[in-house]
Design an enzyme around this catalytic site. Structure first.
Site, PDB file in Angstrom:
ATOM      1  N   LYS A 177       0.774  -1.018   0.605  1.00 39.77           N
ATOM      2  CA  LYS A 177      -0.003   0.252  -0.115  1.00 39.77           C
ATOM      3  C   LYS A 177       1.072   1.250  -0.217  1.00 39.77           C
ATOM      4  CE  LYS A 177      -2.104  -1.368   3.813  1.00 39.77           C
ATOM      5  NZ  LYS A 177      -2.738  -2.578   4.820  1.00 39.77           N
ATOM      6  N   ASP A 213      -5.533  -5.939  10.475  1.00 40.61           N
ATOM      7  CA  ASP A 213      -6.784  -5.219  10.344  1.00 40.61           C
ATOM      8  C   ASP A 213      -8.167  -5.924  10.550  1.00 40.61           C
ATOM      9  OD1 ASP A 213      -6.219  -6.117   8.005  1.00 40.61           O
ATOM     10  OD2 ASP A 213      -6.605  -3.543   7.611  1.00 40.61           O
TER      11      ASP A 213
HETATM   12 MG    MG Z   1      -8.673   0.009   8.143  1.00 40.47          MG
END
Ligand code: MG
Ligand code: ADP
Length: 467
Positions: A177, A213
């Protein structure tokens, strides 16, 4: 049913006026785009099979595009209790959150601090990055006048592939990312965090859990729903975890009985057919060849896929021929696609307004319909690939989909992209018929905050390895 597989550009093709040479060329072009972005029922079925092979390889420690990383924690029981500080690093913002778990399945976020990570920090040194984190925690504590008890427990959501041997440490395997901070790959990120925390005089804080996450999403939902066994992110990136029998994780040295969450790192799934636009996008990233599925699905990339198609169309004067239009790299974002697709008006006035804001004036209805069709074609493929990936994970646990499965999903793409959820649900029905009903997709708000607090609590109860 076959209609689900047909990208919306077809509608635009039908509506094209005139039958001169120009419009025949456009028709051919649109047909080719349709073909390139089509993801048929058969494609989905094939993907599920190959996904299962990759999952098996990853769990056994063989070569695989799916890392299948054990998280050293099981889902929650709902009885976890206490106050926690949670950190969320891994996307657009860095957040510090204070969470309270009441021991009866209710979680409350007391305070949230959002910090924009400067580009220079994302792409600077690891020391800069972790100093930024510690400094943000300090600001958060001062701003909300939080009294830290001795050994205040902290959960760290770190949404990158990490190699864990237990719940309180993890070595970064590679960045994704857009992050490139130096000196972090190969290091224990908890140690880096603790060093920085100490430098900022926050000795009372004790890191109690490190989780991804997706694990946070699963943990947060399972705190209130015992059927939850999958956690997914559709945000800047995409990834998923699920609940695995520990005995199936063959690469674990000392497997204990019970279950453990496994982070698939599915964004890196690579056995997927790509087209020239995907390949072009991939080559221009800082991690070419990696995260190939993520680059077809997630918020960081979808807009750019669309832009590459649009640029081709602009160059060939298939779209915006009567007006000056140019989209440069990174300028057409996923949220713009979402806006374009949300326009339900007959004259596509919302799209017209958006384009005018960019200085693209005098667009025709056909221009706007084409733009919407291109967005729809690309987002539909994203949703159908997502559905195949979800189906892969759920049928891996339960081949006939006999049991109930709650899938906890977090991320702005899922939350806000028009029809994204609906297209996934339709595709799952296409694959599984009525049995798909027992797999429930639910949105989990703030999975990364509440979830990692739950993980920290589960770990503190000494239940980090098995039920
Ligand atoms: Mg997030
Ligand atoms: P993260 O994954 O970084 O934790 P989010 O879940 O909020 O954060 O996802 C951020 C991504 O969501 C952005 O990369 C952006 O592409 C996408 N996004 C932002 N706004 C919208 C929107 N209105 N519709 C669809 N996607 C959006």
């Amino acid at each position: 049913m076959a209609m689900y597989g047909q990208p919306d550009l077809r509608e635009v093709i039908f509506a094209l006026e005139g039958d001169g040479m120009a419009s025949q060329k456009l028709r051919d072009f649109l047909e080719s785009i349709n073909g390139k972005f089509d993801f048929t029922t058969e494609d989905m079925r094939r993907m599920v099979q190959s996904f299962h092979l990759e999952m098996g390889n990853g769990l056994s420690g063989r070569k695989s595009s799916l890392k299948m990383l054990p998280a050293f924690v099981d889902r929650a029981t709902g009885k976890e209790k206490g106050h926690f500080v949670a950190l969320d690093l891994g996307g657009t913002n860095f957040r510090v959150i204070q969470v309270e778990l009441d021991g009866r399945g209710h979680a409350r976020v007391n305070h949230t601090g959002k910090f924009v990570i400067p580009n220079a920090v994302m792409r600077g040194t690891g020391t800069q990055l972790f100093n930024f984190i510690a400094q943000s925690i300090e600001k958060f504590i001062l701003r909300y006048e939080i009294e830290l008890e001795k050994k205040s427990k902290l959960g760290f959501t770190f949404s990158f592939p990490i190699d864990q041997k237990n719940i309180v440490s993890g070595i970064l395997i590679n960045w994704t990312k857009g992050f490139t901070a130096t000196g972090v790959i190969g290091a224990n990120v908890v140690k880096l965090l603790e060093e920085a925390i100490r430098k900022y005089g926050l000795e009372n804080i004790q890191v109690a859990a490190l989780a991804n996450d997706t694990v946070g999403a699963l943990a947060a939902k399972s705190y209130e729903d015992p059927d939850c066994d999958v956690g997914i992110i559709f945000g800047t990136g995409t990834n998923a975890c699920y609940r695995e029998k520990t005995a199936n994780i063959l690469k674990l040295k000392n497997p204990v009985s019970g279950h453990m969450i496994v982070n698939t790192e599915w964004g890196n799934y690579s056995k997927i057919k790509s087209n020239e636009y995907d390949d072009k996008l991939d080559r221009a990233t800082n991690n070419p060849g990696r995260q190939r599925m993520e680059k077809m699905i997630s918020g960081m990339y979808l807009g750019e896929v669309a832009r590459l198609v649009l640029s081709d169309m602009i160059r060939s004067k298939f779209i915006f021929a009567g007006c000056k239009a140019r989209f440069s790299k990174g300028n057409f974002k996923t949220r713009h696609m979402a806006l374009v697709e949300s326009d339900k008006s007959k004259d596509l006035i919302k799209i017209e307004g958006y384009l005018e804001g960019l200085g693209i004036l005098d667009t025709t209805h056909e221009d706007r319909a084409l733009l919407k069709g291109v967005c729809r074609t690309i987002s539909r493929r994203a949703a159908r690939i997502s559905a195949a990936a979800i189906s892969s994970v759920v049928t891996w646990m339960d081949p006939k989909l006999r049991a109930k499965h709650t899938v906890a999903i977090d991320g702005t793409l899922y939350e806000k992209y028009p029809n994204f959820r609906r297209t996934i649900v339709a595709a799952l029905r296409e694959l599984h018929g009525d049995a798909a009903k027992r797999t429930k997709l639910t949105q989990v708000k703030d999975g990364s905050g509440i979830g990692v607090a739950v993980v920290a609590a589960v770990a503190s109860r000494g239940k980090s390895r098995s039920v």
